[in-house]
Write an enzyme that holds these catalytic residues in place. Structure first.
Site, PDB file in Angstrom:
ATOM      1  N   CYS A   1      11.108  70.785  90.523  1.00  0.00           N
ATOM      2  CA  CYS A   1      11.088  70.195  88.113  1.00  0.00           C
ATOM      3  C   CYS A   1      10.580  72.258  88.280  1.00  0.00           C
ATOM      4  O   CYS A   1      11.271  72.563  86.972  1.00  0.00           O
ATOM      5  CB  CYS A   1       9.607  70.234  88.063  1.00  0.00           C
TER       6      CYS A   1
ATOM      7  N   HIS B   1      12.106  74.765  84.912  1.00  0.00           N
ATOM      8  CA  HIS B   1      11.491  74.904  83.935  1.00  0.00           C
ATOM      9  C   HIS B   1      10.395  75.950  84.397  1.00  0.00           C
ATOM     10  O   HIS B   1       8.883  76.020  83.983  1.00  0.00           O
ATOM     11  CB  HIS B   1      10.834  73.277  83.276  1.00  0.00           C
TER      12      HIS B   1
ATOM     13  N   CYS C   1      14.726  63.142  84.071  1.00  0.00           N
ATOM     14  CA  CYS C   1      14.795  64.284  85.310  1.00  0.00           C
ATOM     15  C   CYS C   1      15.822  64.258  86.546  1.00  0.00           C
ATOM     16  O   CYS C   1      16.475  64.476  87.548  1.00  0.00           O
ATOM     17  CB  CYS C   1      13.705  65.415  85.449  1.00  0.00           C
TER      18      CYS C   1
END
Lengths: 102, 279
Positions: free
Chosen positions: B193, B197, B240
């Protein structure tokens, strides 16, 4: 030509064609079993890759259509991808900390 | 790519800093997390991080402001309000299950439920309520679930995230598990992730501008043009994972709930801005 000679020739021809087909099917079965096992192991680590799962499905589909060469190739690809996924999961058990904001 | 070549690529993956053997310290994590984004984007106002990609790109920001005049999530707000008040078969309502009838409480979710011994997200709380009253659960990814959580977020706009970690080792373990999930690389693309991000907010992946992790859940649920509809936090997490070529977990899996717990906690202090609209 005597009938017996014709029958022998036909039998030889059938054997020559069927033996490689059986060998191809056996190779597929072995490759598929290995791929399935690797995929299951990745699943236990909660790290299956979509590409490995897709290749496994493609292998099954090709085998059902009788194309054992393609089926074996897809199964081997799937196994390689699952092996990489397993490696990744093991390596990340501790290395995730390398990315942490501190 | 062969398995061996891929393995070599994994080993060579870049890293940030050397790990330290340390005890979990959520308060220190929060401080470091927020400082990282403030330092990386000194021109972005702190409260603007909740606006995701719009806080990173001036052109997108202007488009979004215009879009907000007729927001695409508006229909979901009406449906959500209606569903909150609609009586179940037993006469009770969804609103009855929540403090203050579900109005202005989004900022308190997720929380660690010491009786259940697990993280309870807003989505899980909605379905627990329905099931406790003999109703079938909603799908976790869109439609009714997105509508009711959109309504609850809308009535909480401006309230700062206030996620708490109680003095319970199980809560701390859930927080740590969420953090582990956030930073763990997965899928054939070998992304975590954080790859998108934390390392790359403001950068583009094809036509999309990546959102910063700070404040990313404050805008949930969202209307995404890519989905042509609303989607929940569960939908965001599963999509995602798929995008990095990993098989997603089931919505509201323990790992996903813990991930939401971690990500929400480190955004404490930032205002709820949901529902959001994203490209």
């Amino acid at each position: 030509m005597p009938r017996s000679i014709l029958a022998c020739a036909a039998a030889l021809l059938l054997t020559a064609v069927a033996a490689p087909a059986r060998a191809a099917e056996a190779a597929f079965k072995a490759a598929y079993a290995s791929a399935e096992a690797a995929n299951a192991e990745a699943g236990k680590l909660r790290n299956q890759w979509t590409t490995a799962v897709a290749a496994l499905a493609a292998a099954k589909k090709a085998a059902e259509a009788g194309d054992f060469d393609k089926a074996t190739s897809e199964a081997r690809k799937s196994e390689q991808l699952s092996r990489a996924a397993i490696f990744q999961a093991d390596e990340q058990k501790t290395n995730w900390k390398l990315m942490e904001i501190r | 790519m062969t398995g061996l070549a891929m393995a070599a690529a994994l080993i060579a993956a870049p890293s940030f800093a050397a790990p330290a053997a340390d005890a979990p310290d959520p308060a220190a994590d929060l401080k470091a997390f927020q400082k990282y984004f403030r330092d990386k984007f000194p021109k972005v106002k702190f409260e603007d991080f909740v606006n995701g990609p719009y806080s990173m790109d001036e052109g997108l920001y202007r488009q979004w402001k215009e879009k907000e005049e007729f927001p695409p999530y508006e229909f979901a707000l009406d449906l959500g309000k209606e569903l909150m008040a609609k009586p179940f078969g037993n006469g009770k309502t969804l609103a009855d299950c929540f403090p203050n009838k579900g109005v202005g409480i989004r900022q308190d979710y997720p929380y660690f439920d010491t009786e259940q011994g697990k993280v309870v997200t807003l989505e899980l709380a909605v379905n627990q309520c329905r099931e406790a009253n003999g109703e079938p659960p909603y799908s976790y990814v869109k439609d009714e679930m997105a509508a009711v959580t959109a309504y609850m977020a809308f009535t909480s706009r401006g309230k700062p995230f206030d996620v708490k970690i109680p003095d319970d080792p199980r809560a701390l373990a859930a927080y740590e598990n969420g953090k582990r999930y956030f930073y763990t690389r997965r899928g054939q693309l070998n992304f975590s992730c954080a790859t998108c991000h934390v390392q790359s907010p403001g950068e583009r992946i094809r036509a999309e501008v990546l959102a910063p992790a700070l404040g990313i859940l404050n805008a949930m649920p969202i209307y995404r043009s890519e989905w042509s509809g609303m989607g929940t936090t569960s939908r965001r997490f599963t999509s995602c994972n798929s995008q990095v070529r990993g098989v997603p977990l089931k919505p509201q899996d323990e790992d996903y709930r813990d991930l939401e717990y971690y990500l929400s906690y480190v955004s404490n202090g930032l205002p709820i801005s949901g529902p959001g609209a994203r490209p």
